[in-house]
Scaffold this active site. Structure first.
Site, PDB file in Angstrom:
ATOM      1  N   ASP A   1       3.188   3.567   6.991  1.00  0.00           N
ATOM      2  CA  ASP A   1       2.396   3.384   8.204  1.00  0.00           C
ATOM      3  C   ASP A   1       3.196   2.762   9.331  1.00  0.00           C
ATOM      4  O   ASP A   1       4.268   2.189   9.129  1.00  0.00           O
ATOM      5  CB  ASP A   1       1.219   2.443   7.909  1.00  0.00           C
TER       6      ASP A   1
ATOM      7  N   ARG B   1      -0.554   6.729   7.750  1.00  0.00           N
ATOM      8  CA  ARG B   1      -0.339   6.716   6.294  1.00  0.00           C
ATOM      9  C   ARG B   1      -0.675   8.016   5.594  1.00  0.00           C
ATOM     10  O   ARG B   1      -0.051   8.382   4.608  1.00  0.00           O
ATOM     11  CB  ARG B   1      -1.247   5.657   5.646  1.00  0.00           C
TER      12      ARG B   1
ATOM     13  N   ASP C   1       7.627   2.963  -1.816  1.00  0.00           N
ATOM     14  CA  ASP C   1       7.723   3.966  -0.756  1.00  0.00           C
ATOM     15  C   ASP C   1       9.124   4.029  -0.140  1.00  0.00           C
ATOM     16  O   ASP C   1       9.698   5.097   0.008  1.00  0.00           O
ATOM     17  CB  ASP C   1       6.668   3.698   0.339  1.00  0.00           C
TER      18      ASP C   1
ATOM     19  N   LYS D   1       0.818  -1.198   0.000  1.00  0.00           N
ATOM     20  CA  LYS D   1       0.000   0.000   0.000  1.00  0.00           C
ATOM     21  C   LYS D   1       0.863   1.264   0.000  1.00  0.00           C
ATOM     22  O   LYS D   1       0.422   2.347  -0.387  1.00  0.00           O
ATOM     23  CB  LYS D   1      -0.882   0.030   1.277  1.00  0.00           C
TER      24      LYS D   1
ATOM     25  N   LYS E   1      16.731   3.675   3.529  1.00  0.00           N
ATOM     26  CA  LYS E   1      17.470   3.543   4.800  1.00  0.00           C
ATOM     27  C   LYS E   1      18.781   2.849   4.466  1.00  0.00           C
ATOM     28  O   LYS E   1      18.888   1.624   4.586  1.00  0.00           O
ATOM     29  CB  LYS E   1      16.677   2.671   5.783  1.00  0.00           C
TER      30      LYS E   1
ATOM     31  N   ASP F   1      14.294  -0.576   2.782  1.00  0.00           N
ATOM     32  CA  ASP F   1      14.858  -0.767   4.120  1.00  0.00           C
ATOM     33  C   ASP F   1      15.950  -1.831   3.991  1.00  0.00           C
ATOM     34  O   ASP F   1      17.093  -1.525   3.674  1.00  0.00           O
ATOM     35  CB  ASP F   1      13.716  -1.173   5.054  1.00  0.00           C
TER      36      ASP F   1
END
Ligand code: IMP
Ligand code: MG
Length: 216
Positions: free
Chosen positions: A200, A206, A141, A84, A172, A144
Site C-alpha cells: 500500500d 493494496r 511482501d 498486512k 529493493k 526494503d
C-alpha cells in the site's frame, strides 16, 4: 475506493504524506487538478505497471513448485504471513502448494522517530501457536531496508523452530541496510515506492492485481 480523486484528497490531507516529503510536494502541486477531477468525476491515473498480473502469477507458480520440492520430505510446514502486506501472497502461495501446510499470521510495525522510520521494529500481533520444532516459512511482501525481516527471523529463531526460511515477493536490493537471507524471492526492484498485490501507500492500492509504481 478506487485510485481516484477521492484518494488524492485523502492523501493530501493525510499526515502519512509527510513521511515522504517529495511525494507530498508533488501532490501539493496537483491540488488544483483534484478539484477539476472531482468536479467532473474523472479518475486520476492508475499507478504505472511495474510487474503485471500475468508475471506475478507465473512467478508464483515457480516459487510454489520450488518450495514444494524443497520441503517434500519435511512433513507439515507453517506459512507465517506478515500482516498486512503479505496477505495476498500468502493466500496465493498457500493454495498453490502441494505439501501439507498450516497458515499463521504475525504483525509488525516500524517505530518512527518523528516522521522518519528509525529502523526499530515492534511486534503488533504475535503468532497464535507455538512454532517450536516446526518448519517455518516466513512470507513477506517486500524487503526494503531489511530491518523488519531481520528482526522477525531473529525473534522467531529464539523459539527454536526445526527450520526457518523466508519467501519474499519483492526486494529493493539497493535500499537494503542489514543483511537478510531471502530463500525464495519473487522479483528484485529499484527503490521506487510500489503498491498492489498487498502493498500500500497510505493504505491505498493494496488490492490492485498488479504491482505498480506510485511515483516513477
Ligand atoms: P524494511 O525497510 O525492509 O524493514 O521494510 C519495512 C516494510 O515497509 C515492509 O514490510 C513493507 O510493509 C513496507 N514497504 C517498504 N517498501 C515499500 C513499498 O515500496 N511499498 C509498500 N510498502 C513498502
Ligand atoms: Mg511487510
Amino acid at each position: 475506493m478506487h485510485w481516484s480523486g477521492e484518494w488524492l484528497v485523502n492523501a493530501l490531507e493525510s499526515p502519512t504524506s509527510e513521511i515522504l516529503p517529495e511525494f507530498h510536494a508533488d501532490l501539493t502541486l496537483l491540488a488544483p487538478v483534484r478539484h477539476i477531477g472531482l468536479a467532473y468525476g474523472v479518475s486520476d491515473e492508475s499507478p504505472q505497471v511495474l510487474i503485471s498480473e500475468a508475471d506475478i502469477s507465473h512467478r508464483g507458480d515457480e516459487l510454489a513448485e520450488q518450495i514444494a520440492a524443497d520441503y517434500k520430505d519435511k512433513g507439515e510446514i507453517v506459512l507465517l504471513g506478515v500482516l498486512k502486506g503479505a496477505f495476498i501472497l500468502l493466500a496465493d502461495l498457500s493454495r498453490r502448494l502441494t505439501i501439507p501446510r498450516l497458515v499463521e499470521f504475525i504483525a509488525v510495525s516500524s517505530y518512527e522517530d518523528g516522521d522518519v522510520p528509525s529502523g526499530a521494529v515492534r511486534l503488533v500481533m504475535d503468532v497464535r501457536s507455538s512454532i517450536e520444532g516446526k518448519h517455518v516459512l516466513v512470507v513477506e511482501d517486500i524487503v526494503d531496508t531489511g530491518h523488519t525481516l531481520h528482526y522477525l527471523i531473529d525473534m522467531l529463531k529464539s523459539r527454536e523452530p526445526a527450520s526457518i526460511k523466508a519467501c519474499v515477493m519483492l526486494h529493493k536490493e539497493h535500499s537494503t541496510e542489514v543483511d537478510v537471507e531471502i530463500d525464495y524471492l519473487g522479483f528484485t526492484i529499484g527503490d521506487e515506492w510500489v503498491v498492489g498485490y498487498g502493498l500500500d501507500y497510505a493504505e491505498q492500492g493494496r488490492t490492485l492485481p498488479y504491482i505498480g509504481v506510485v511515483k516513477p
